[in-house]
Design a protein around this motif. Structure first.
Motif, short mmCIF file in Angstrom:
data_model
loop_
_atom_site.label_atom_id
_atom_site.label_comp_id
_atom_site.label_asym_id
_atom_site.label_seq_id
_atom_site.Cartn_x
_atom_site.Cartn_y
_atom_site.Cartn_z
N LYS A 113 63.11 -67.79 102.18
CA LYS A 113 62.31 -67.72 103.39
C LYS A 113 61.14 -68.69 103.27
CE LYS A 113 59.82 -64.52 106.40
NZ LYS A 113 59.35 -63.11 106.60
N LEU A 114 61.01 -69.57 104.25
CA LEU A 114 59.99 -70.62 104.20
C LEU A 114 58.85 -70.31 105.17
CD1 LEU A 114 62.40 -73.69 104.14
CD2 LEU A 114 61.15 -72.70 102.21
N ILE A 138 53.22 -84.49 103.40
CA ILE A 138 53.34 -83.94 102.05
C ILE A 138 54.68 -83.22 101.91
CG2 ILE A 138 52.38 -82.28 100.39
CD1 ILE A 138 49.64 -82.85 101.65
N ALA A 139 55.44 -83.60 100.90
CA ALA A 139 56.70 -82.93 100.59
C ALA A 139 56.42 -81.84 99.57
CB ALA A 139 57.71 -83.92 100.03
N PHE A 140 57.11 -80.72 99.72
CA PHE A 140 56.78 -79.55 98.89
C PHE A 140 58.07 -78.92 98.36
CE2 PHE A 140 55.02 -75.76 97.31
CZ PHE A 140 53.64 -75.86 97.32
N VAL A 141 58.15 -78.77 97.05
CA VAL A 141 59.28 -78.08 96.41
C VAL A 141 58.80 -76.70 95.97
CG1 VAL A 141 60.90 -78.09 94.49
CG2 VAL A 141 60.30 -80.24 95.62
N GLY A 142 59.46 -75.67 96.46
CA GLY A 142 59.05 -74.30 96.15
C GLY A 142 58.14 -73.70 97.19
N ALA A 143 58.28 -74.15 98.43
CA ALA A 143 57.39 -73.70 99.50
C ALA A 143 57.49 -72.20 99.77
CB ALA A 143 57.68 -74.47 100.79
N GLY A 144 58.61 -71.59 99.42
CA GLY A 144 58.78 -70.17 99.67
C GLY A 144 58.44 -69.29 98.48
N GLY A 145 57.95 -69.89 97.41
CA GLY A 145 57.68 -69.13 96.19
C GLY A 145 56.37 -68.37 96.23
N ASN A 146 56.12 -67.61 95.16
CA ASN A 146 54.91 -66.79 95.09
C ASN A 146 53.65 -67.62 95.25
OD1 ASN A 146 55.83 -64.09 94.67
ND2 ASN A 146 56.49 -64.65 92.63
N SER A 147 53.54 -68.70 94.49
CA SER A 147 52.35 -69.54 94.57
C SER A 147 52.49 -70.59 95.67
CB SER A 147 52.09 -70.24 93.23
OG SER A 147 53.19 -71.08 92.88
N GLY A 148 53.70 -71.12 95.84
CA GLY A 148 53.92 -72.18 96.81
C GLY A 148 53.57 -71.79 98.23
N SER A 149 53.86 -70.55 98.60
CA SER A 149 53.60 -70.13 99.97
C SER A 149 52.10 -70.17 100.28
CB SER A 149 54.15 -68.71 100.20
OG SER A 149 53.57 -67.79 99.30
#
Length: 323
Positions: free
Chosen positions: A46-47, A10-21
């Motif tokens: 930060k990831l 799975i590729a993820f854009v925004g992995a370090g964001g509020n919801s993405g993390s």
């Protein structure tokens, strides 16, 4: 891309964001997925631990396509300040790379509601993204509608009307209109639950498979509550009484209109008032749990403690709730 009946990469854009993390954490916790964080060249975000990293240049579509090659799905979470063409570039690159499943940048109130789309123009691109994905002929979407994020929104006075610091509460109309909302944890569990389903039905269970949700808007929630019910939780969490707070009421339609006018001059408080008050109109568009139904039971999502979520909101209110 995997030939398995399950999504592996799975590729993820925004992995370090509020919801993405939270989504990445939940995906990795299943032990079923390898997650690649797609991030801009030079990004210092930060990831989460445990993700692979692929750097891309949004001005060079080939770099995005290369990063997405071999992935089964793409999840897109973009902040409000992201350039408006980023999601389209990701969709086109995903199609070129042969990524079949896309979870677009949704995670919002019900953008399948024409009423909301008409009154909240910023939701328009969400519908356009769904149409663009379907038109590729390669990719399919699963759009996850979650309502506004509870702990984020309750911490912002202009959003749900609660100002922890100044102890003021503004009810829209009588504060008795129900709206569906989700915690970040619940959103993470929902994403992981959906993408852990088999692609095609197994054992005759036609509901619990991705094909059942192909090119559909799917709904999940933590709470469908009134402002008065949220405020009752605030009182319990803060150990205060109603008499300790200044309580006011404002007609929802009027608040929406004044917010809309204010946002024309770039007022972000006006923008928040417009955005949030609209889901509290008496037409029920904010209550998708009742009107559309959710996949909570199908995914086995837990019943959450509203006071625990309110505690997190109170803590956020002490810092920068917009951050």
């Amino acid at each position: 891309m995997s030939t398995s009946n399950y999504l592996k990469r799975i590729a993820f854009v925004g992995a370090g964001g509020n919801s993405g993390s939270y989504m990445v954490e939940a995906l990795l916790k299943t032990g079923k997925h390898a997650v690649t964080a797609i991030t801009r060249e030079g990004s210092t975000s930060k990831l989460p631990k445990g993700v692979d990293v692929a750097h891309v240049n949004y001005d060079n579509l080939a770099t995005i396509t290369k990063a997405l090659k071999g992935h089964d799905a793409l999840i897109i979470t973009l902040g409000g300040r992201a350039p408006p063409d980023h999601q389209s570039k990701l969709i086109q690159a995903a199609a070129e790379a042969g990524v079949h499943w896309i979870m677009p940048n949704e995670f919002s109130p019900d953008t399948a509601s024409e009423e909301l789309l008409n009154d909240i123009p910023i939701f328009g691109p969400k519908k356009q993204a769904r149409e663009e994905i379907e038109k590729t002929g390669v990719c399919a979407y699963i759009s996850l509608v979650t309502g506004f994020w509870y702990e984020w929104s309750l911490a912002i006075p202009a959003a749900y009307g609660c100002d922890f610091g100044n102890r003021t509460m503004t009810f829209f109309d009588e504060g008795e209109t129900r709206a569906s909302t989700s915690t970040w944890q619940q959103v993470g569990r929902a994403v992981a639950g959906l993408l852990s389903l088999p692609v095609k039905a197994e054992g005759g269970d036609k509901e619990r498979c991705l094909e059942n949700f192909k090119n559909k808007v799917v709904y999940v929630s933590s709470f469908t509550v009134t402002q008065k019910e949220m405020f009752a939780s605030v009182l319990r969490v803060t150990g205060t009484k109603e008499s300790d707070w200044k309580i006011s009421k404002e007609p929802a339609v009027e608040r929406y209109k004044t917010g809309s006018e204010a946002m024309k001059s770039g007022d972000h408080i006006g923008f928040a008032k417009m955005l949030y008050t609209r889901i509290y109109f008496p037409d029920g568009t904010g209550n998708f749990e009742t009107n559309k139904g959710t996949v909570n039971a199908l995914l086995g999502l837990p019943t959450e403690d509203v006071d625990e979520a309110t505690k997190r909101a109170e803590k956020r209110s002490e810092t920068d709730p917009w951050g």
